[in-house]
Design a protein around this motif. Structure first.
Motif, PDB file in Angstrom:
ATOM      1  N   GLU A 158       0.879  -1.180   0.000  1.00  0.00           N
ATOM      2  CA  GLU A 158       0.000   0.000   0.000  1.00  0.00           C
ATOM      3  C   GLU A 158       0.908   1.218   0.000  1.00  0.00           C
ATOM      4  OE1 GLU A 158      -2.397  -0.160   3.587  1.00  0.00           O
ATOM      5  OE2 GLU A 158      -0.663   0.043   4.901  1.00  0.00           O
TER       6      GLU A 158
ATOM      7  N   CYS B 155       0.456   4.130   1.492  1.00  0.00           N
ATOM      8  CA  CYS B 155       0.430   5.007   2.669  1.00  0.00           C
ATOM      9  C   CYS B 155       1.626   4.815   3.596  1.00  0.00           C
ATOM     10  CB  CYS B 155      -0.882   4.827   3.431  1.00  0.00           C
ATOM     11  SG  CYS B 155      -1.149   3.151   3.994  1.00  0.00           S
TER      12      CYS B 155
ATOM     13  N   ARG C  61       0.138  -6.662  -4.795  1.00  0.00           N
ATOM     14  CA  ARG C  61      -0.397  -7.673  -3.878  1.00  0.00           C
ATOM     15  C   ARG C  61      -0.526  -8.997  -4.612  1.00  0.00           C
ATOM     16  NH1 ARG C  61      -5.173  -4.204  -0.738  1.00  0.00           N
ATOM     17  NH2 ARG C  61      -3.750  -2.517  -0.150  1.00  0.00           N
TER      18      ARG C  61
ATOM     19  N   GLU D 105      -2.607 -11.230  -5.066  1.00  0.00           N
ATOM     20  CA  GLU D 105      -4.022 -11.590  -4.966  1.00  0.00           C
ATOM     21  C   GLU D 105      -4.203 -13.033  -5.411  1.00  0.00           C
ATOM     22  OE1 GLU D 105      -6.260  -9.749  -3.665  1.00  0.00           O
ATOM     23  OE2 GLU D 105      -5.592  -7.675  -3.845  1.00  0.00           O
TER      24      GLU D 105
ATOM     25  N   PHE E 107     -10.609  -4.787 -11.689  1.00  0.00           N
ATOM     26  CA  PHE E 107     -11.077  -4.537 -10.327  1.00  0.00           C
ATOM     27  C   PHE E 107     -10.076  -5.068  -9.305  1.00  0.00           C
ATOM     28  CE2 PHE E 107     -13.303  -5.863  -6.471  1.00  0.00           C
ATOM     29  CZ  PHE E 107     -13.950  -4.695  -6.130  1.00  0.00           C
TER      30      PHE E 107
ATOM     31  N   LYS F 141      -6.316  -6.332  -9.317  1.00  0.00           N
ATOM     32  CA  LYS F 141      -5.074  -6.574 -10.036  1.00  0.00           C
ATOM     33  C   LYS F 141      -3.977  -6.938  -9.046  1.00  0.00           C
ATOM     34  CE  LYS F 141      -4.184  -3.292 -13.277  1.00  0.00           C
ATOM     35  NZ  LYS F 141      -4.010  -1.882 -13.697  1.00  0.00           N
TER      36      LYS F 141
ATOM     37  N   PHE G  23      -1.286  -2.616  -9.119  1.00  0.00           N
ATOM     38  CA  PHE G  23      -2.335  -1.615  -9.308  1.00  0.00           C
ATOM     39  C   PHE G  23      -1.857  -0.274  -8.774  1.00  0.00           C
ATOM     40  CE2 PHE G  23      -3.878  -1.607  -4.863  1.00  0.00           C
ATOM     41  CZ  PHE G  23      -3.323  -2.790  -4.407  1.00  0.00           C
TER      42      PHE G  23
ATOM     43  N   GLN H 130      -2.699   3.136  -6.349  1.00  0.00           N
ATOM     44  CA  GLN H 130      -3.552   3.726  -5.304  1.00  0.00           C
ATOM     45  C   GLN H 130      -3.422   5.236  -5.291  1.00  0.00           C
ATOM     46  OE1 GLN H 130      -2.190   1.566  -1.727  1.00  0.00           O
ATOM     47  NE2 GLN H 130      -4.202   0.591  -1.680  1.00  0.00           N
TER      48      GLN H 130
ATOM     49  N   GLU I 100      -3.906   7.773  -2.324  1.00  0.00           N
ATOM     50  CA  GLU I 100      -4.178   7.767  -0.877  1.00  0.00           C
ATOM     51  C   GLU I 100      -3.824   9.113  -0.258  1.00  0.00           C
ATOM     52  OE1 GLU I 100      -4.109   3.438   0.813  1.00  0.00           O
ATOM     53  OE2 GLU I 100      -2.045   4.105   0.593  1.00  0.00           O
TER      54      GLU I 100
ATOM     55  N   GLU J  14     -16.388  -2.536  -3.228  1.00  0.00           N
ATOM     56  CA  GLU J  14     -15.571  -1.431  -2.714  1.00  0.00           C
ATOM     57  C   GLU J  14     -14.838  -0.665  -3.812  1.00  0.00           C
ATOM     58  OE1 GLU J  14     -12.699  -2.623   0.249  1.00  0.00           O
ATOM     59  OE2 GLU J  14     -11.528  -0.782  -0.020  1.00  0.00           O
ATOM     60  N   LEU J  15     -15.032   0.651  -3.763  1.00  0.00           N
ATOM     61  CA  LEU J  15     -14.286   1.549  -4.645  1.00  0.00           C
ATOM     62  C   LEU J  15     -13.222   2.264  -3.812  1.00  0.00           C
ATOM     63  CD1 LEU J  15     -13.945   3.265  -7.267  1.00  0.00           C
ATOM     64  CD2 LEU J  15     -15.899   4.621  -6.525  1.00  0.00           C
TER      65      LEU J  15
ATOM     66  N   GLU K 264      -7.666   8.325   6.965  1.00  0.00           N
ATOM     67  CA  GLU K 264      -7.151   7.923   5.656  1.00  0.00           C
ATOM     68  C   GLU K 264      -8.280   7.843   4.628  1.00  0.00           C
ATOM     69  OE1 GLU K 264      -4.484   4.295   4.256  1.00  0.00           O
ATOM     70  OE2 GLU K 264      -6.408   3.581   4.952  1.00  0.00           O
TER      71      GLU K 264
ATOM     72  N   SER L 167      -8.556   6.192   0.808  1.00  0.00           N
ATOM     73  CA  SER L 167      -7.738   5.345  -0.062  1.00  0.00           C
ATOM     74  C   SER L 167      -8.569   4.762  -1.197  1.00  0.00           C
ATOM     75  CB  SER L 167      -7.157   4.196   0.770  1.00  0.00           C
ATOM     76  OG  SER L 167      -6.506   3.274  -0.070  1.00  0.00           O
TER      77      SER L 167
ATOM     78  N   GLY M  48      -8.421   3.058  -5.349  1.00  0.00           N
ATOM     79  CA  GLY M  48      -7.629   2.531  -6.449  1.00  0.00           C
ATOM     80  C   GLY M  48      -7.902   3.319  -7.722  1.00  0.00           C
TER      81      GLY M  48
HETATM   82  N1  GAP Z   1      -4.058   1.944   2.927  1.00  0.00           N
HETATM   83  C1  GAP Z   1      -5.312   1.281   3.021  1.00  0.00           C
HETATM   84  C2  GAP Z   1      -5.530   0.274   2.010  1.00  0.00           C
HETATM   85  O1  GAP Z   1      -4.664  -0.053   1.238  1.00  0.00           O
HETATM   86  P1  GAP Z   1      -7.349  -1.323   1.011  1.00  0.00           P
HETATM   87  O2  GAP Z   1      -8.813  -1.404   1.298  1.00  0.00           O
HETATM   88  O3  GAP Z   1      -6.548  -2.573   1.099  1.00  0.00           O
HETATM   89  O4  GAP Z   1      -6.783  -0.239   2.021  1.00  0.00           O
HETATM   90  C3  GAP Z   1      -7.597   0.620  -0.705  1.00  0.00           C
HETATM   91  O5  GAP Z   1      -7.129  -0.678  -0.428  1.00  0.00           O
HETATM   92  C4  GAP Z   1      -8.120   0.714  -2.112  1.00  0.00           C
HETATM   93  O6  GAP Z   1      -7.149   0.255  -3.039  1.00  0.00           O
HETATM   94  C5  GAP Z   1      -9.357  -0.142  -2.364  1.00  0.00           C
HETATM   95  O7  GAP Z   1     -10.527   0.521  -1.983  1.00  0.00           O
HETATM   96  C6  GAP Z   1      -9.283  -0.332  -3.880  1.00  0.00           C
HETATM   97  O8  GAP Z   1      -9.840   0.770  -4.553  1.00  0.00           O
HETATM   98  C7  GAP Z   1      -7.788  -0.377  -4.138  1.00  0.00           C
HETATM   99  N2  GAP Z   1      -7.329  -1.769  -4.252  1.00  0.00           N
HETATM  100  C8  GAP Z   1      -7.007  -2.612  -3.255  1.00  0.00           C
HETATM  101  N3  GAP Z   1      -6.603  -3.793  -3.752  1.00  0.00           N
HETATM  102  C9  GAP Z   1      -6.674  -3.704  -5.089  1.00  0.00           C
HETATM  103  C10 GAP Z   1      -6.394  -4.602  -6.171  1.00  0.00           C
HETATM  104  N4  GAP Z   1      -5.924  -5.818  -5.955  1.00  0.00           N
HETATM  105  N5  GAP Z   1      -6.604  -4.173  -7.432  1.00  0.00           N
HETATM  106  C11 GAP Z   1      -7.063  -2.934  -7.676  1.00  0.00           C
HETATM  107  N6  GAP Z   1      -7.327  -2.037  -6.700  1.00  0.00           N
HETATM  108  C12 GAP Z   1      -7.148  -2.411  -5.417  1.00  0.00           C
END
Ligand code: GAP
Length: 459
Positions: A167, A169, A199, A201, A209, A211, A214, A216, A218, A281-282, A321, A323, A325
């Motif tokens: 992340e 942040c 990440r 994933e 949506f 990835k 990706f 962020q 923040e 979640e957006l 915070e 945050s 994507g």
């Molecule tokens: N610093 C807080 C944080 O990272 P999170 O809910 O894990 O919180 C924040 O991620 C935002 O990042 C999500 O709301 C989403 O928009 C985006 N996000 C998280 N994982 C993602 C992924 N694998 N692919 C695309 N966007 C992602």
């Protein structure tokens, strides 16, 4: 969703990564129009967060950080998703997602024991998305941090890996003191950053949506503990309004409150968007308490408390915070804009009704015919002038009807056509010096004077 994915590829918004090698799961590239849309989204966010707030400053920290950062943040120990394997086809699945699909509330923040209890209770309902069988292993926590050998020249680098940031942040927290000491900010203030995050994933699905690489956007807002709650509510309201101002339809947005909070979070709400696969979640808006600065003080040995210059009070600031994507915003904007309209008896046009400030191309300029030098010359002259103020494109491929369709599919709000009347070679000599402006949404065409074009488009 399939229609959006296909349009995104066909019109150069999003390509699967390394496609000629069969693609690379959960990694995507932005094509020529995608890169423009992404840039416009970044700029809109930066303006709303940094330029519109005198006490928010920007930062661009590196993707790689000291590995201890990720121990302090809790990612090495606890940044994981519950993974199970299908005993029949060996597909790896995210158990919280499968539970959610059968209507059982679960999320990645639950412990292994909690999630396995739910999993056991619902085994009968859960089928493998790949082979349809119901024979899974137990769920195990799988750490999402992506490791690397940066700066490590031994064969067993994975014993002491460095990480690609999970992340953005964390780069803000470790620069808290630098920003405080080098700029004129005082608490309350914010630091904003846009950048890549990585990440591992487990499931690659739902296009961009989710990835593995990706971006962020923040913002971390540092406040006195006594004002954290009120500030949190202010940011919740601002962030929801931001999407309306961006042009997203209100009915496609809603709030979702997290019930399972990570232990340090005092509050967590998501702004959800109605993606083609439902509300998801957006953006997350979190009250993170003093956890982050306390942890980094402890692990680094550097005091990250703040002394109020007026009251002399010393404290660890709390953090609110926001945050989001970039890729999810991109998908939300694309989904919101995607429209199919019946034109004529049995014809349909696809049009991306992007908000005009986000459209990759704002105005397209056409000579009526490509092989008439006088038309081409005039069209080029107009294009040269317009591109000083608008994202413009010169298009002379195919007939005008085809060009309109193409511009509709990339979401261009206005098309300007230069014809024989424009250059005084048409039947109606009074139209000399005028062009046709066609509106994307209404398809209405108006004749305007060339000298008024800039003003009209500006309006
Ligand atoms: N610093 C807080 C944080 O990272 P999170 O809910 O894990 O919180 C924040 O991620 C935002 O990042 C999500 O709301 C989403 O928009 C985006 N996000 C998280 N994982 C993602 C992924 N694998 N692919 C695309 N966007 C992602």
């Amino acid at each position: 969703m399939e229609k959006i994915i296909s349009l995104a590829k066909r019109r150069g918004f999003v390509f699967p990564s390394s496609e000629i090698y069969g693609g690379f799961a959960a990694v995507y590239d932005f094509g020529p129009y995608g890169v423009e849309l992404a840039k416009n989204i970044r700029e809109a966010w930066w303006k709303a967060m940094v330029y519109d707030h005198e006490n928010i400053v920007g930062l661009d920290s590196a993707i790689f950080m000291h590995p201890r950062v990720w121990e302090a943040s809790g990612h090495v120990g606890g940044f994981s998703d519950p993974l199970a394997e299908c005993r029949n086809c060996h597909a790896r699945v995210r158990v919280d997602h499968l539970l959610e699909e059968v209507g059982v509330l679960a999320d990645e923040k639950m412990t292994e024991v909690e999630i396995n209890k739910l999993f056991a209770e619902n085994r009968e309902k859960i089928i493998c998305p790949k082979c349809g069988k119901k024979d899974f292993t137990e769920a195990k926590s799988f750490n999402l941090l992506v490791q690397s050998n940066l700066g490590n020249f031994t064969g067993d680098w994975n014993k002491e890996p460095t990480y690609l940031r999970g992340e953005t942040c964390q780069g803000i927290y470790v620069n808290f003191k630098n920003v405080l000491d080098s700029s004129r900010v005082k608490v309350p203030f914010g630091i904003a950053q846009i950048g890549k995050a990585f990440r591992n994933e487990i499931t690659a699905r739902q296009f961009i949506f989710r990835k593995r690489e990706f971006e962020q956007m923040e913002m971390q807002y540092f406040v006195h503990p006594s004002t954290a709650e009120a500030t949190y509510e202010e940011w919740r309201a601002k962030r929801f309004q931001y999407y309306l101002d961006l042009g997203i339809k209100k009915e496609n947005l809603r709030w979702h409150q997290h019930e399972n909070l990570v232990f340090y979070a005092k509050a967590a709400w998501d702004i959800e968007y109605n993606f083609p696969f439902g509300f998801k979640e957006l953006e997350g808006v979190h009250n993170r308490s003093d956890y982050d600065l306390t942890q980094h003080s402890k692990f680094s040995g550097v005091d990250l408390s703040y002394r109020d210059p007026q009251t002399n009070e010393k404290y660890i600031p709390w953090i609110v915070e926001t945050s989001v994507g970039l890729d999810r915003t991109f998908l939300a904007v694309l989904t919101d804009a995607y429209t199919e309209e019946k034109v004529g008896e049995d014809d349909t046009r696809i049009v991306l009704k992007f908000p005009k400030k986000l459209a990759p191309v704002q105005v397209a300029v056409f000579p009526l015919l490509k092989n008439k030098p006088e038309l081409v010359e005039k069209a080029r002259e107009i294009y040269q002038a317009l591109k000083q103020d608008f994202r413009s494109e010169f298009d002379d491929n195919g007939n005008v009807g085809k060009r309109y369709r193409r511009q509709d599919e990339i979401g261009t709000p206005y098309c300007v056509t230069i014809d024989f009347d424009t250059i005084g070679q048409g039947e109606d000599k009074s139209l000399e010096g005028t062009v046709t402006v066609r509106d994307r949404d209404t398809m209405e065409q108006k004749r305007v004077k060339i000298e008024d074009l800039q003003n009209i488009l500006n309006q």
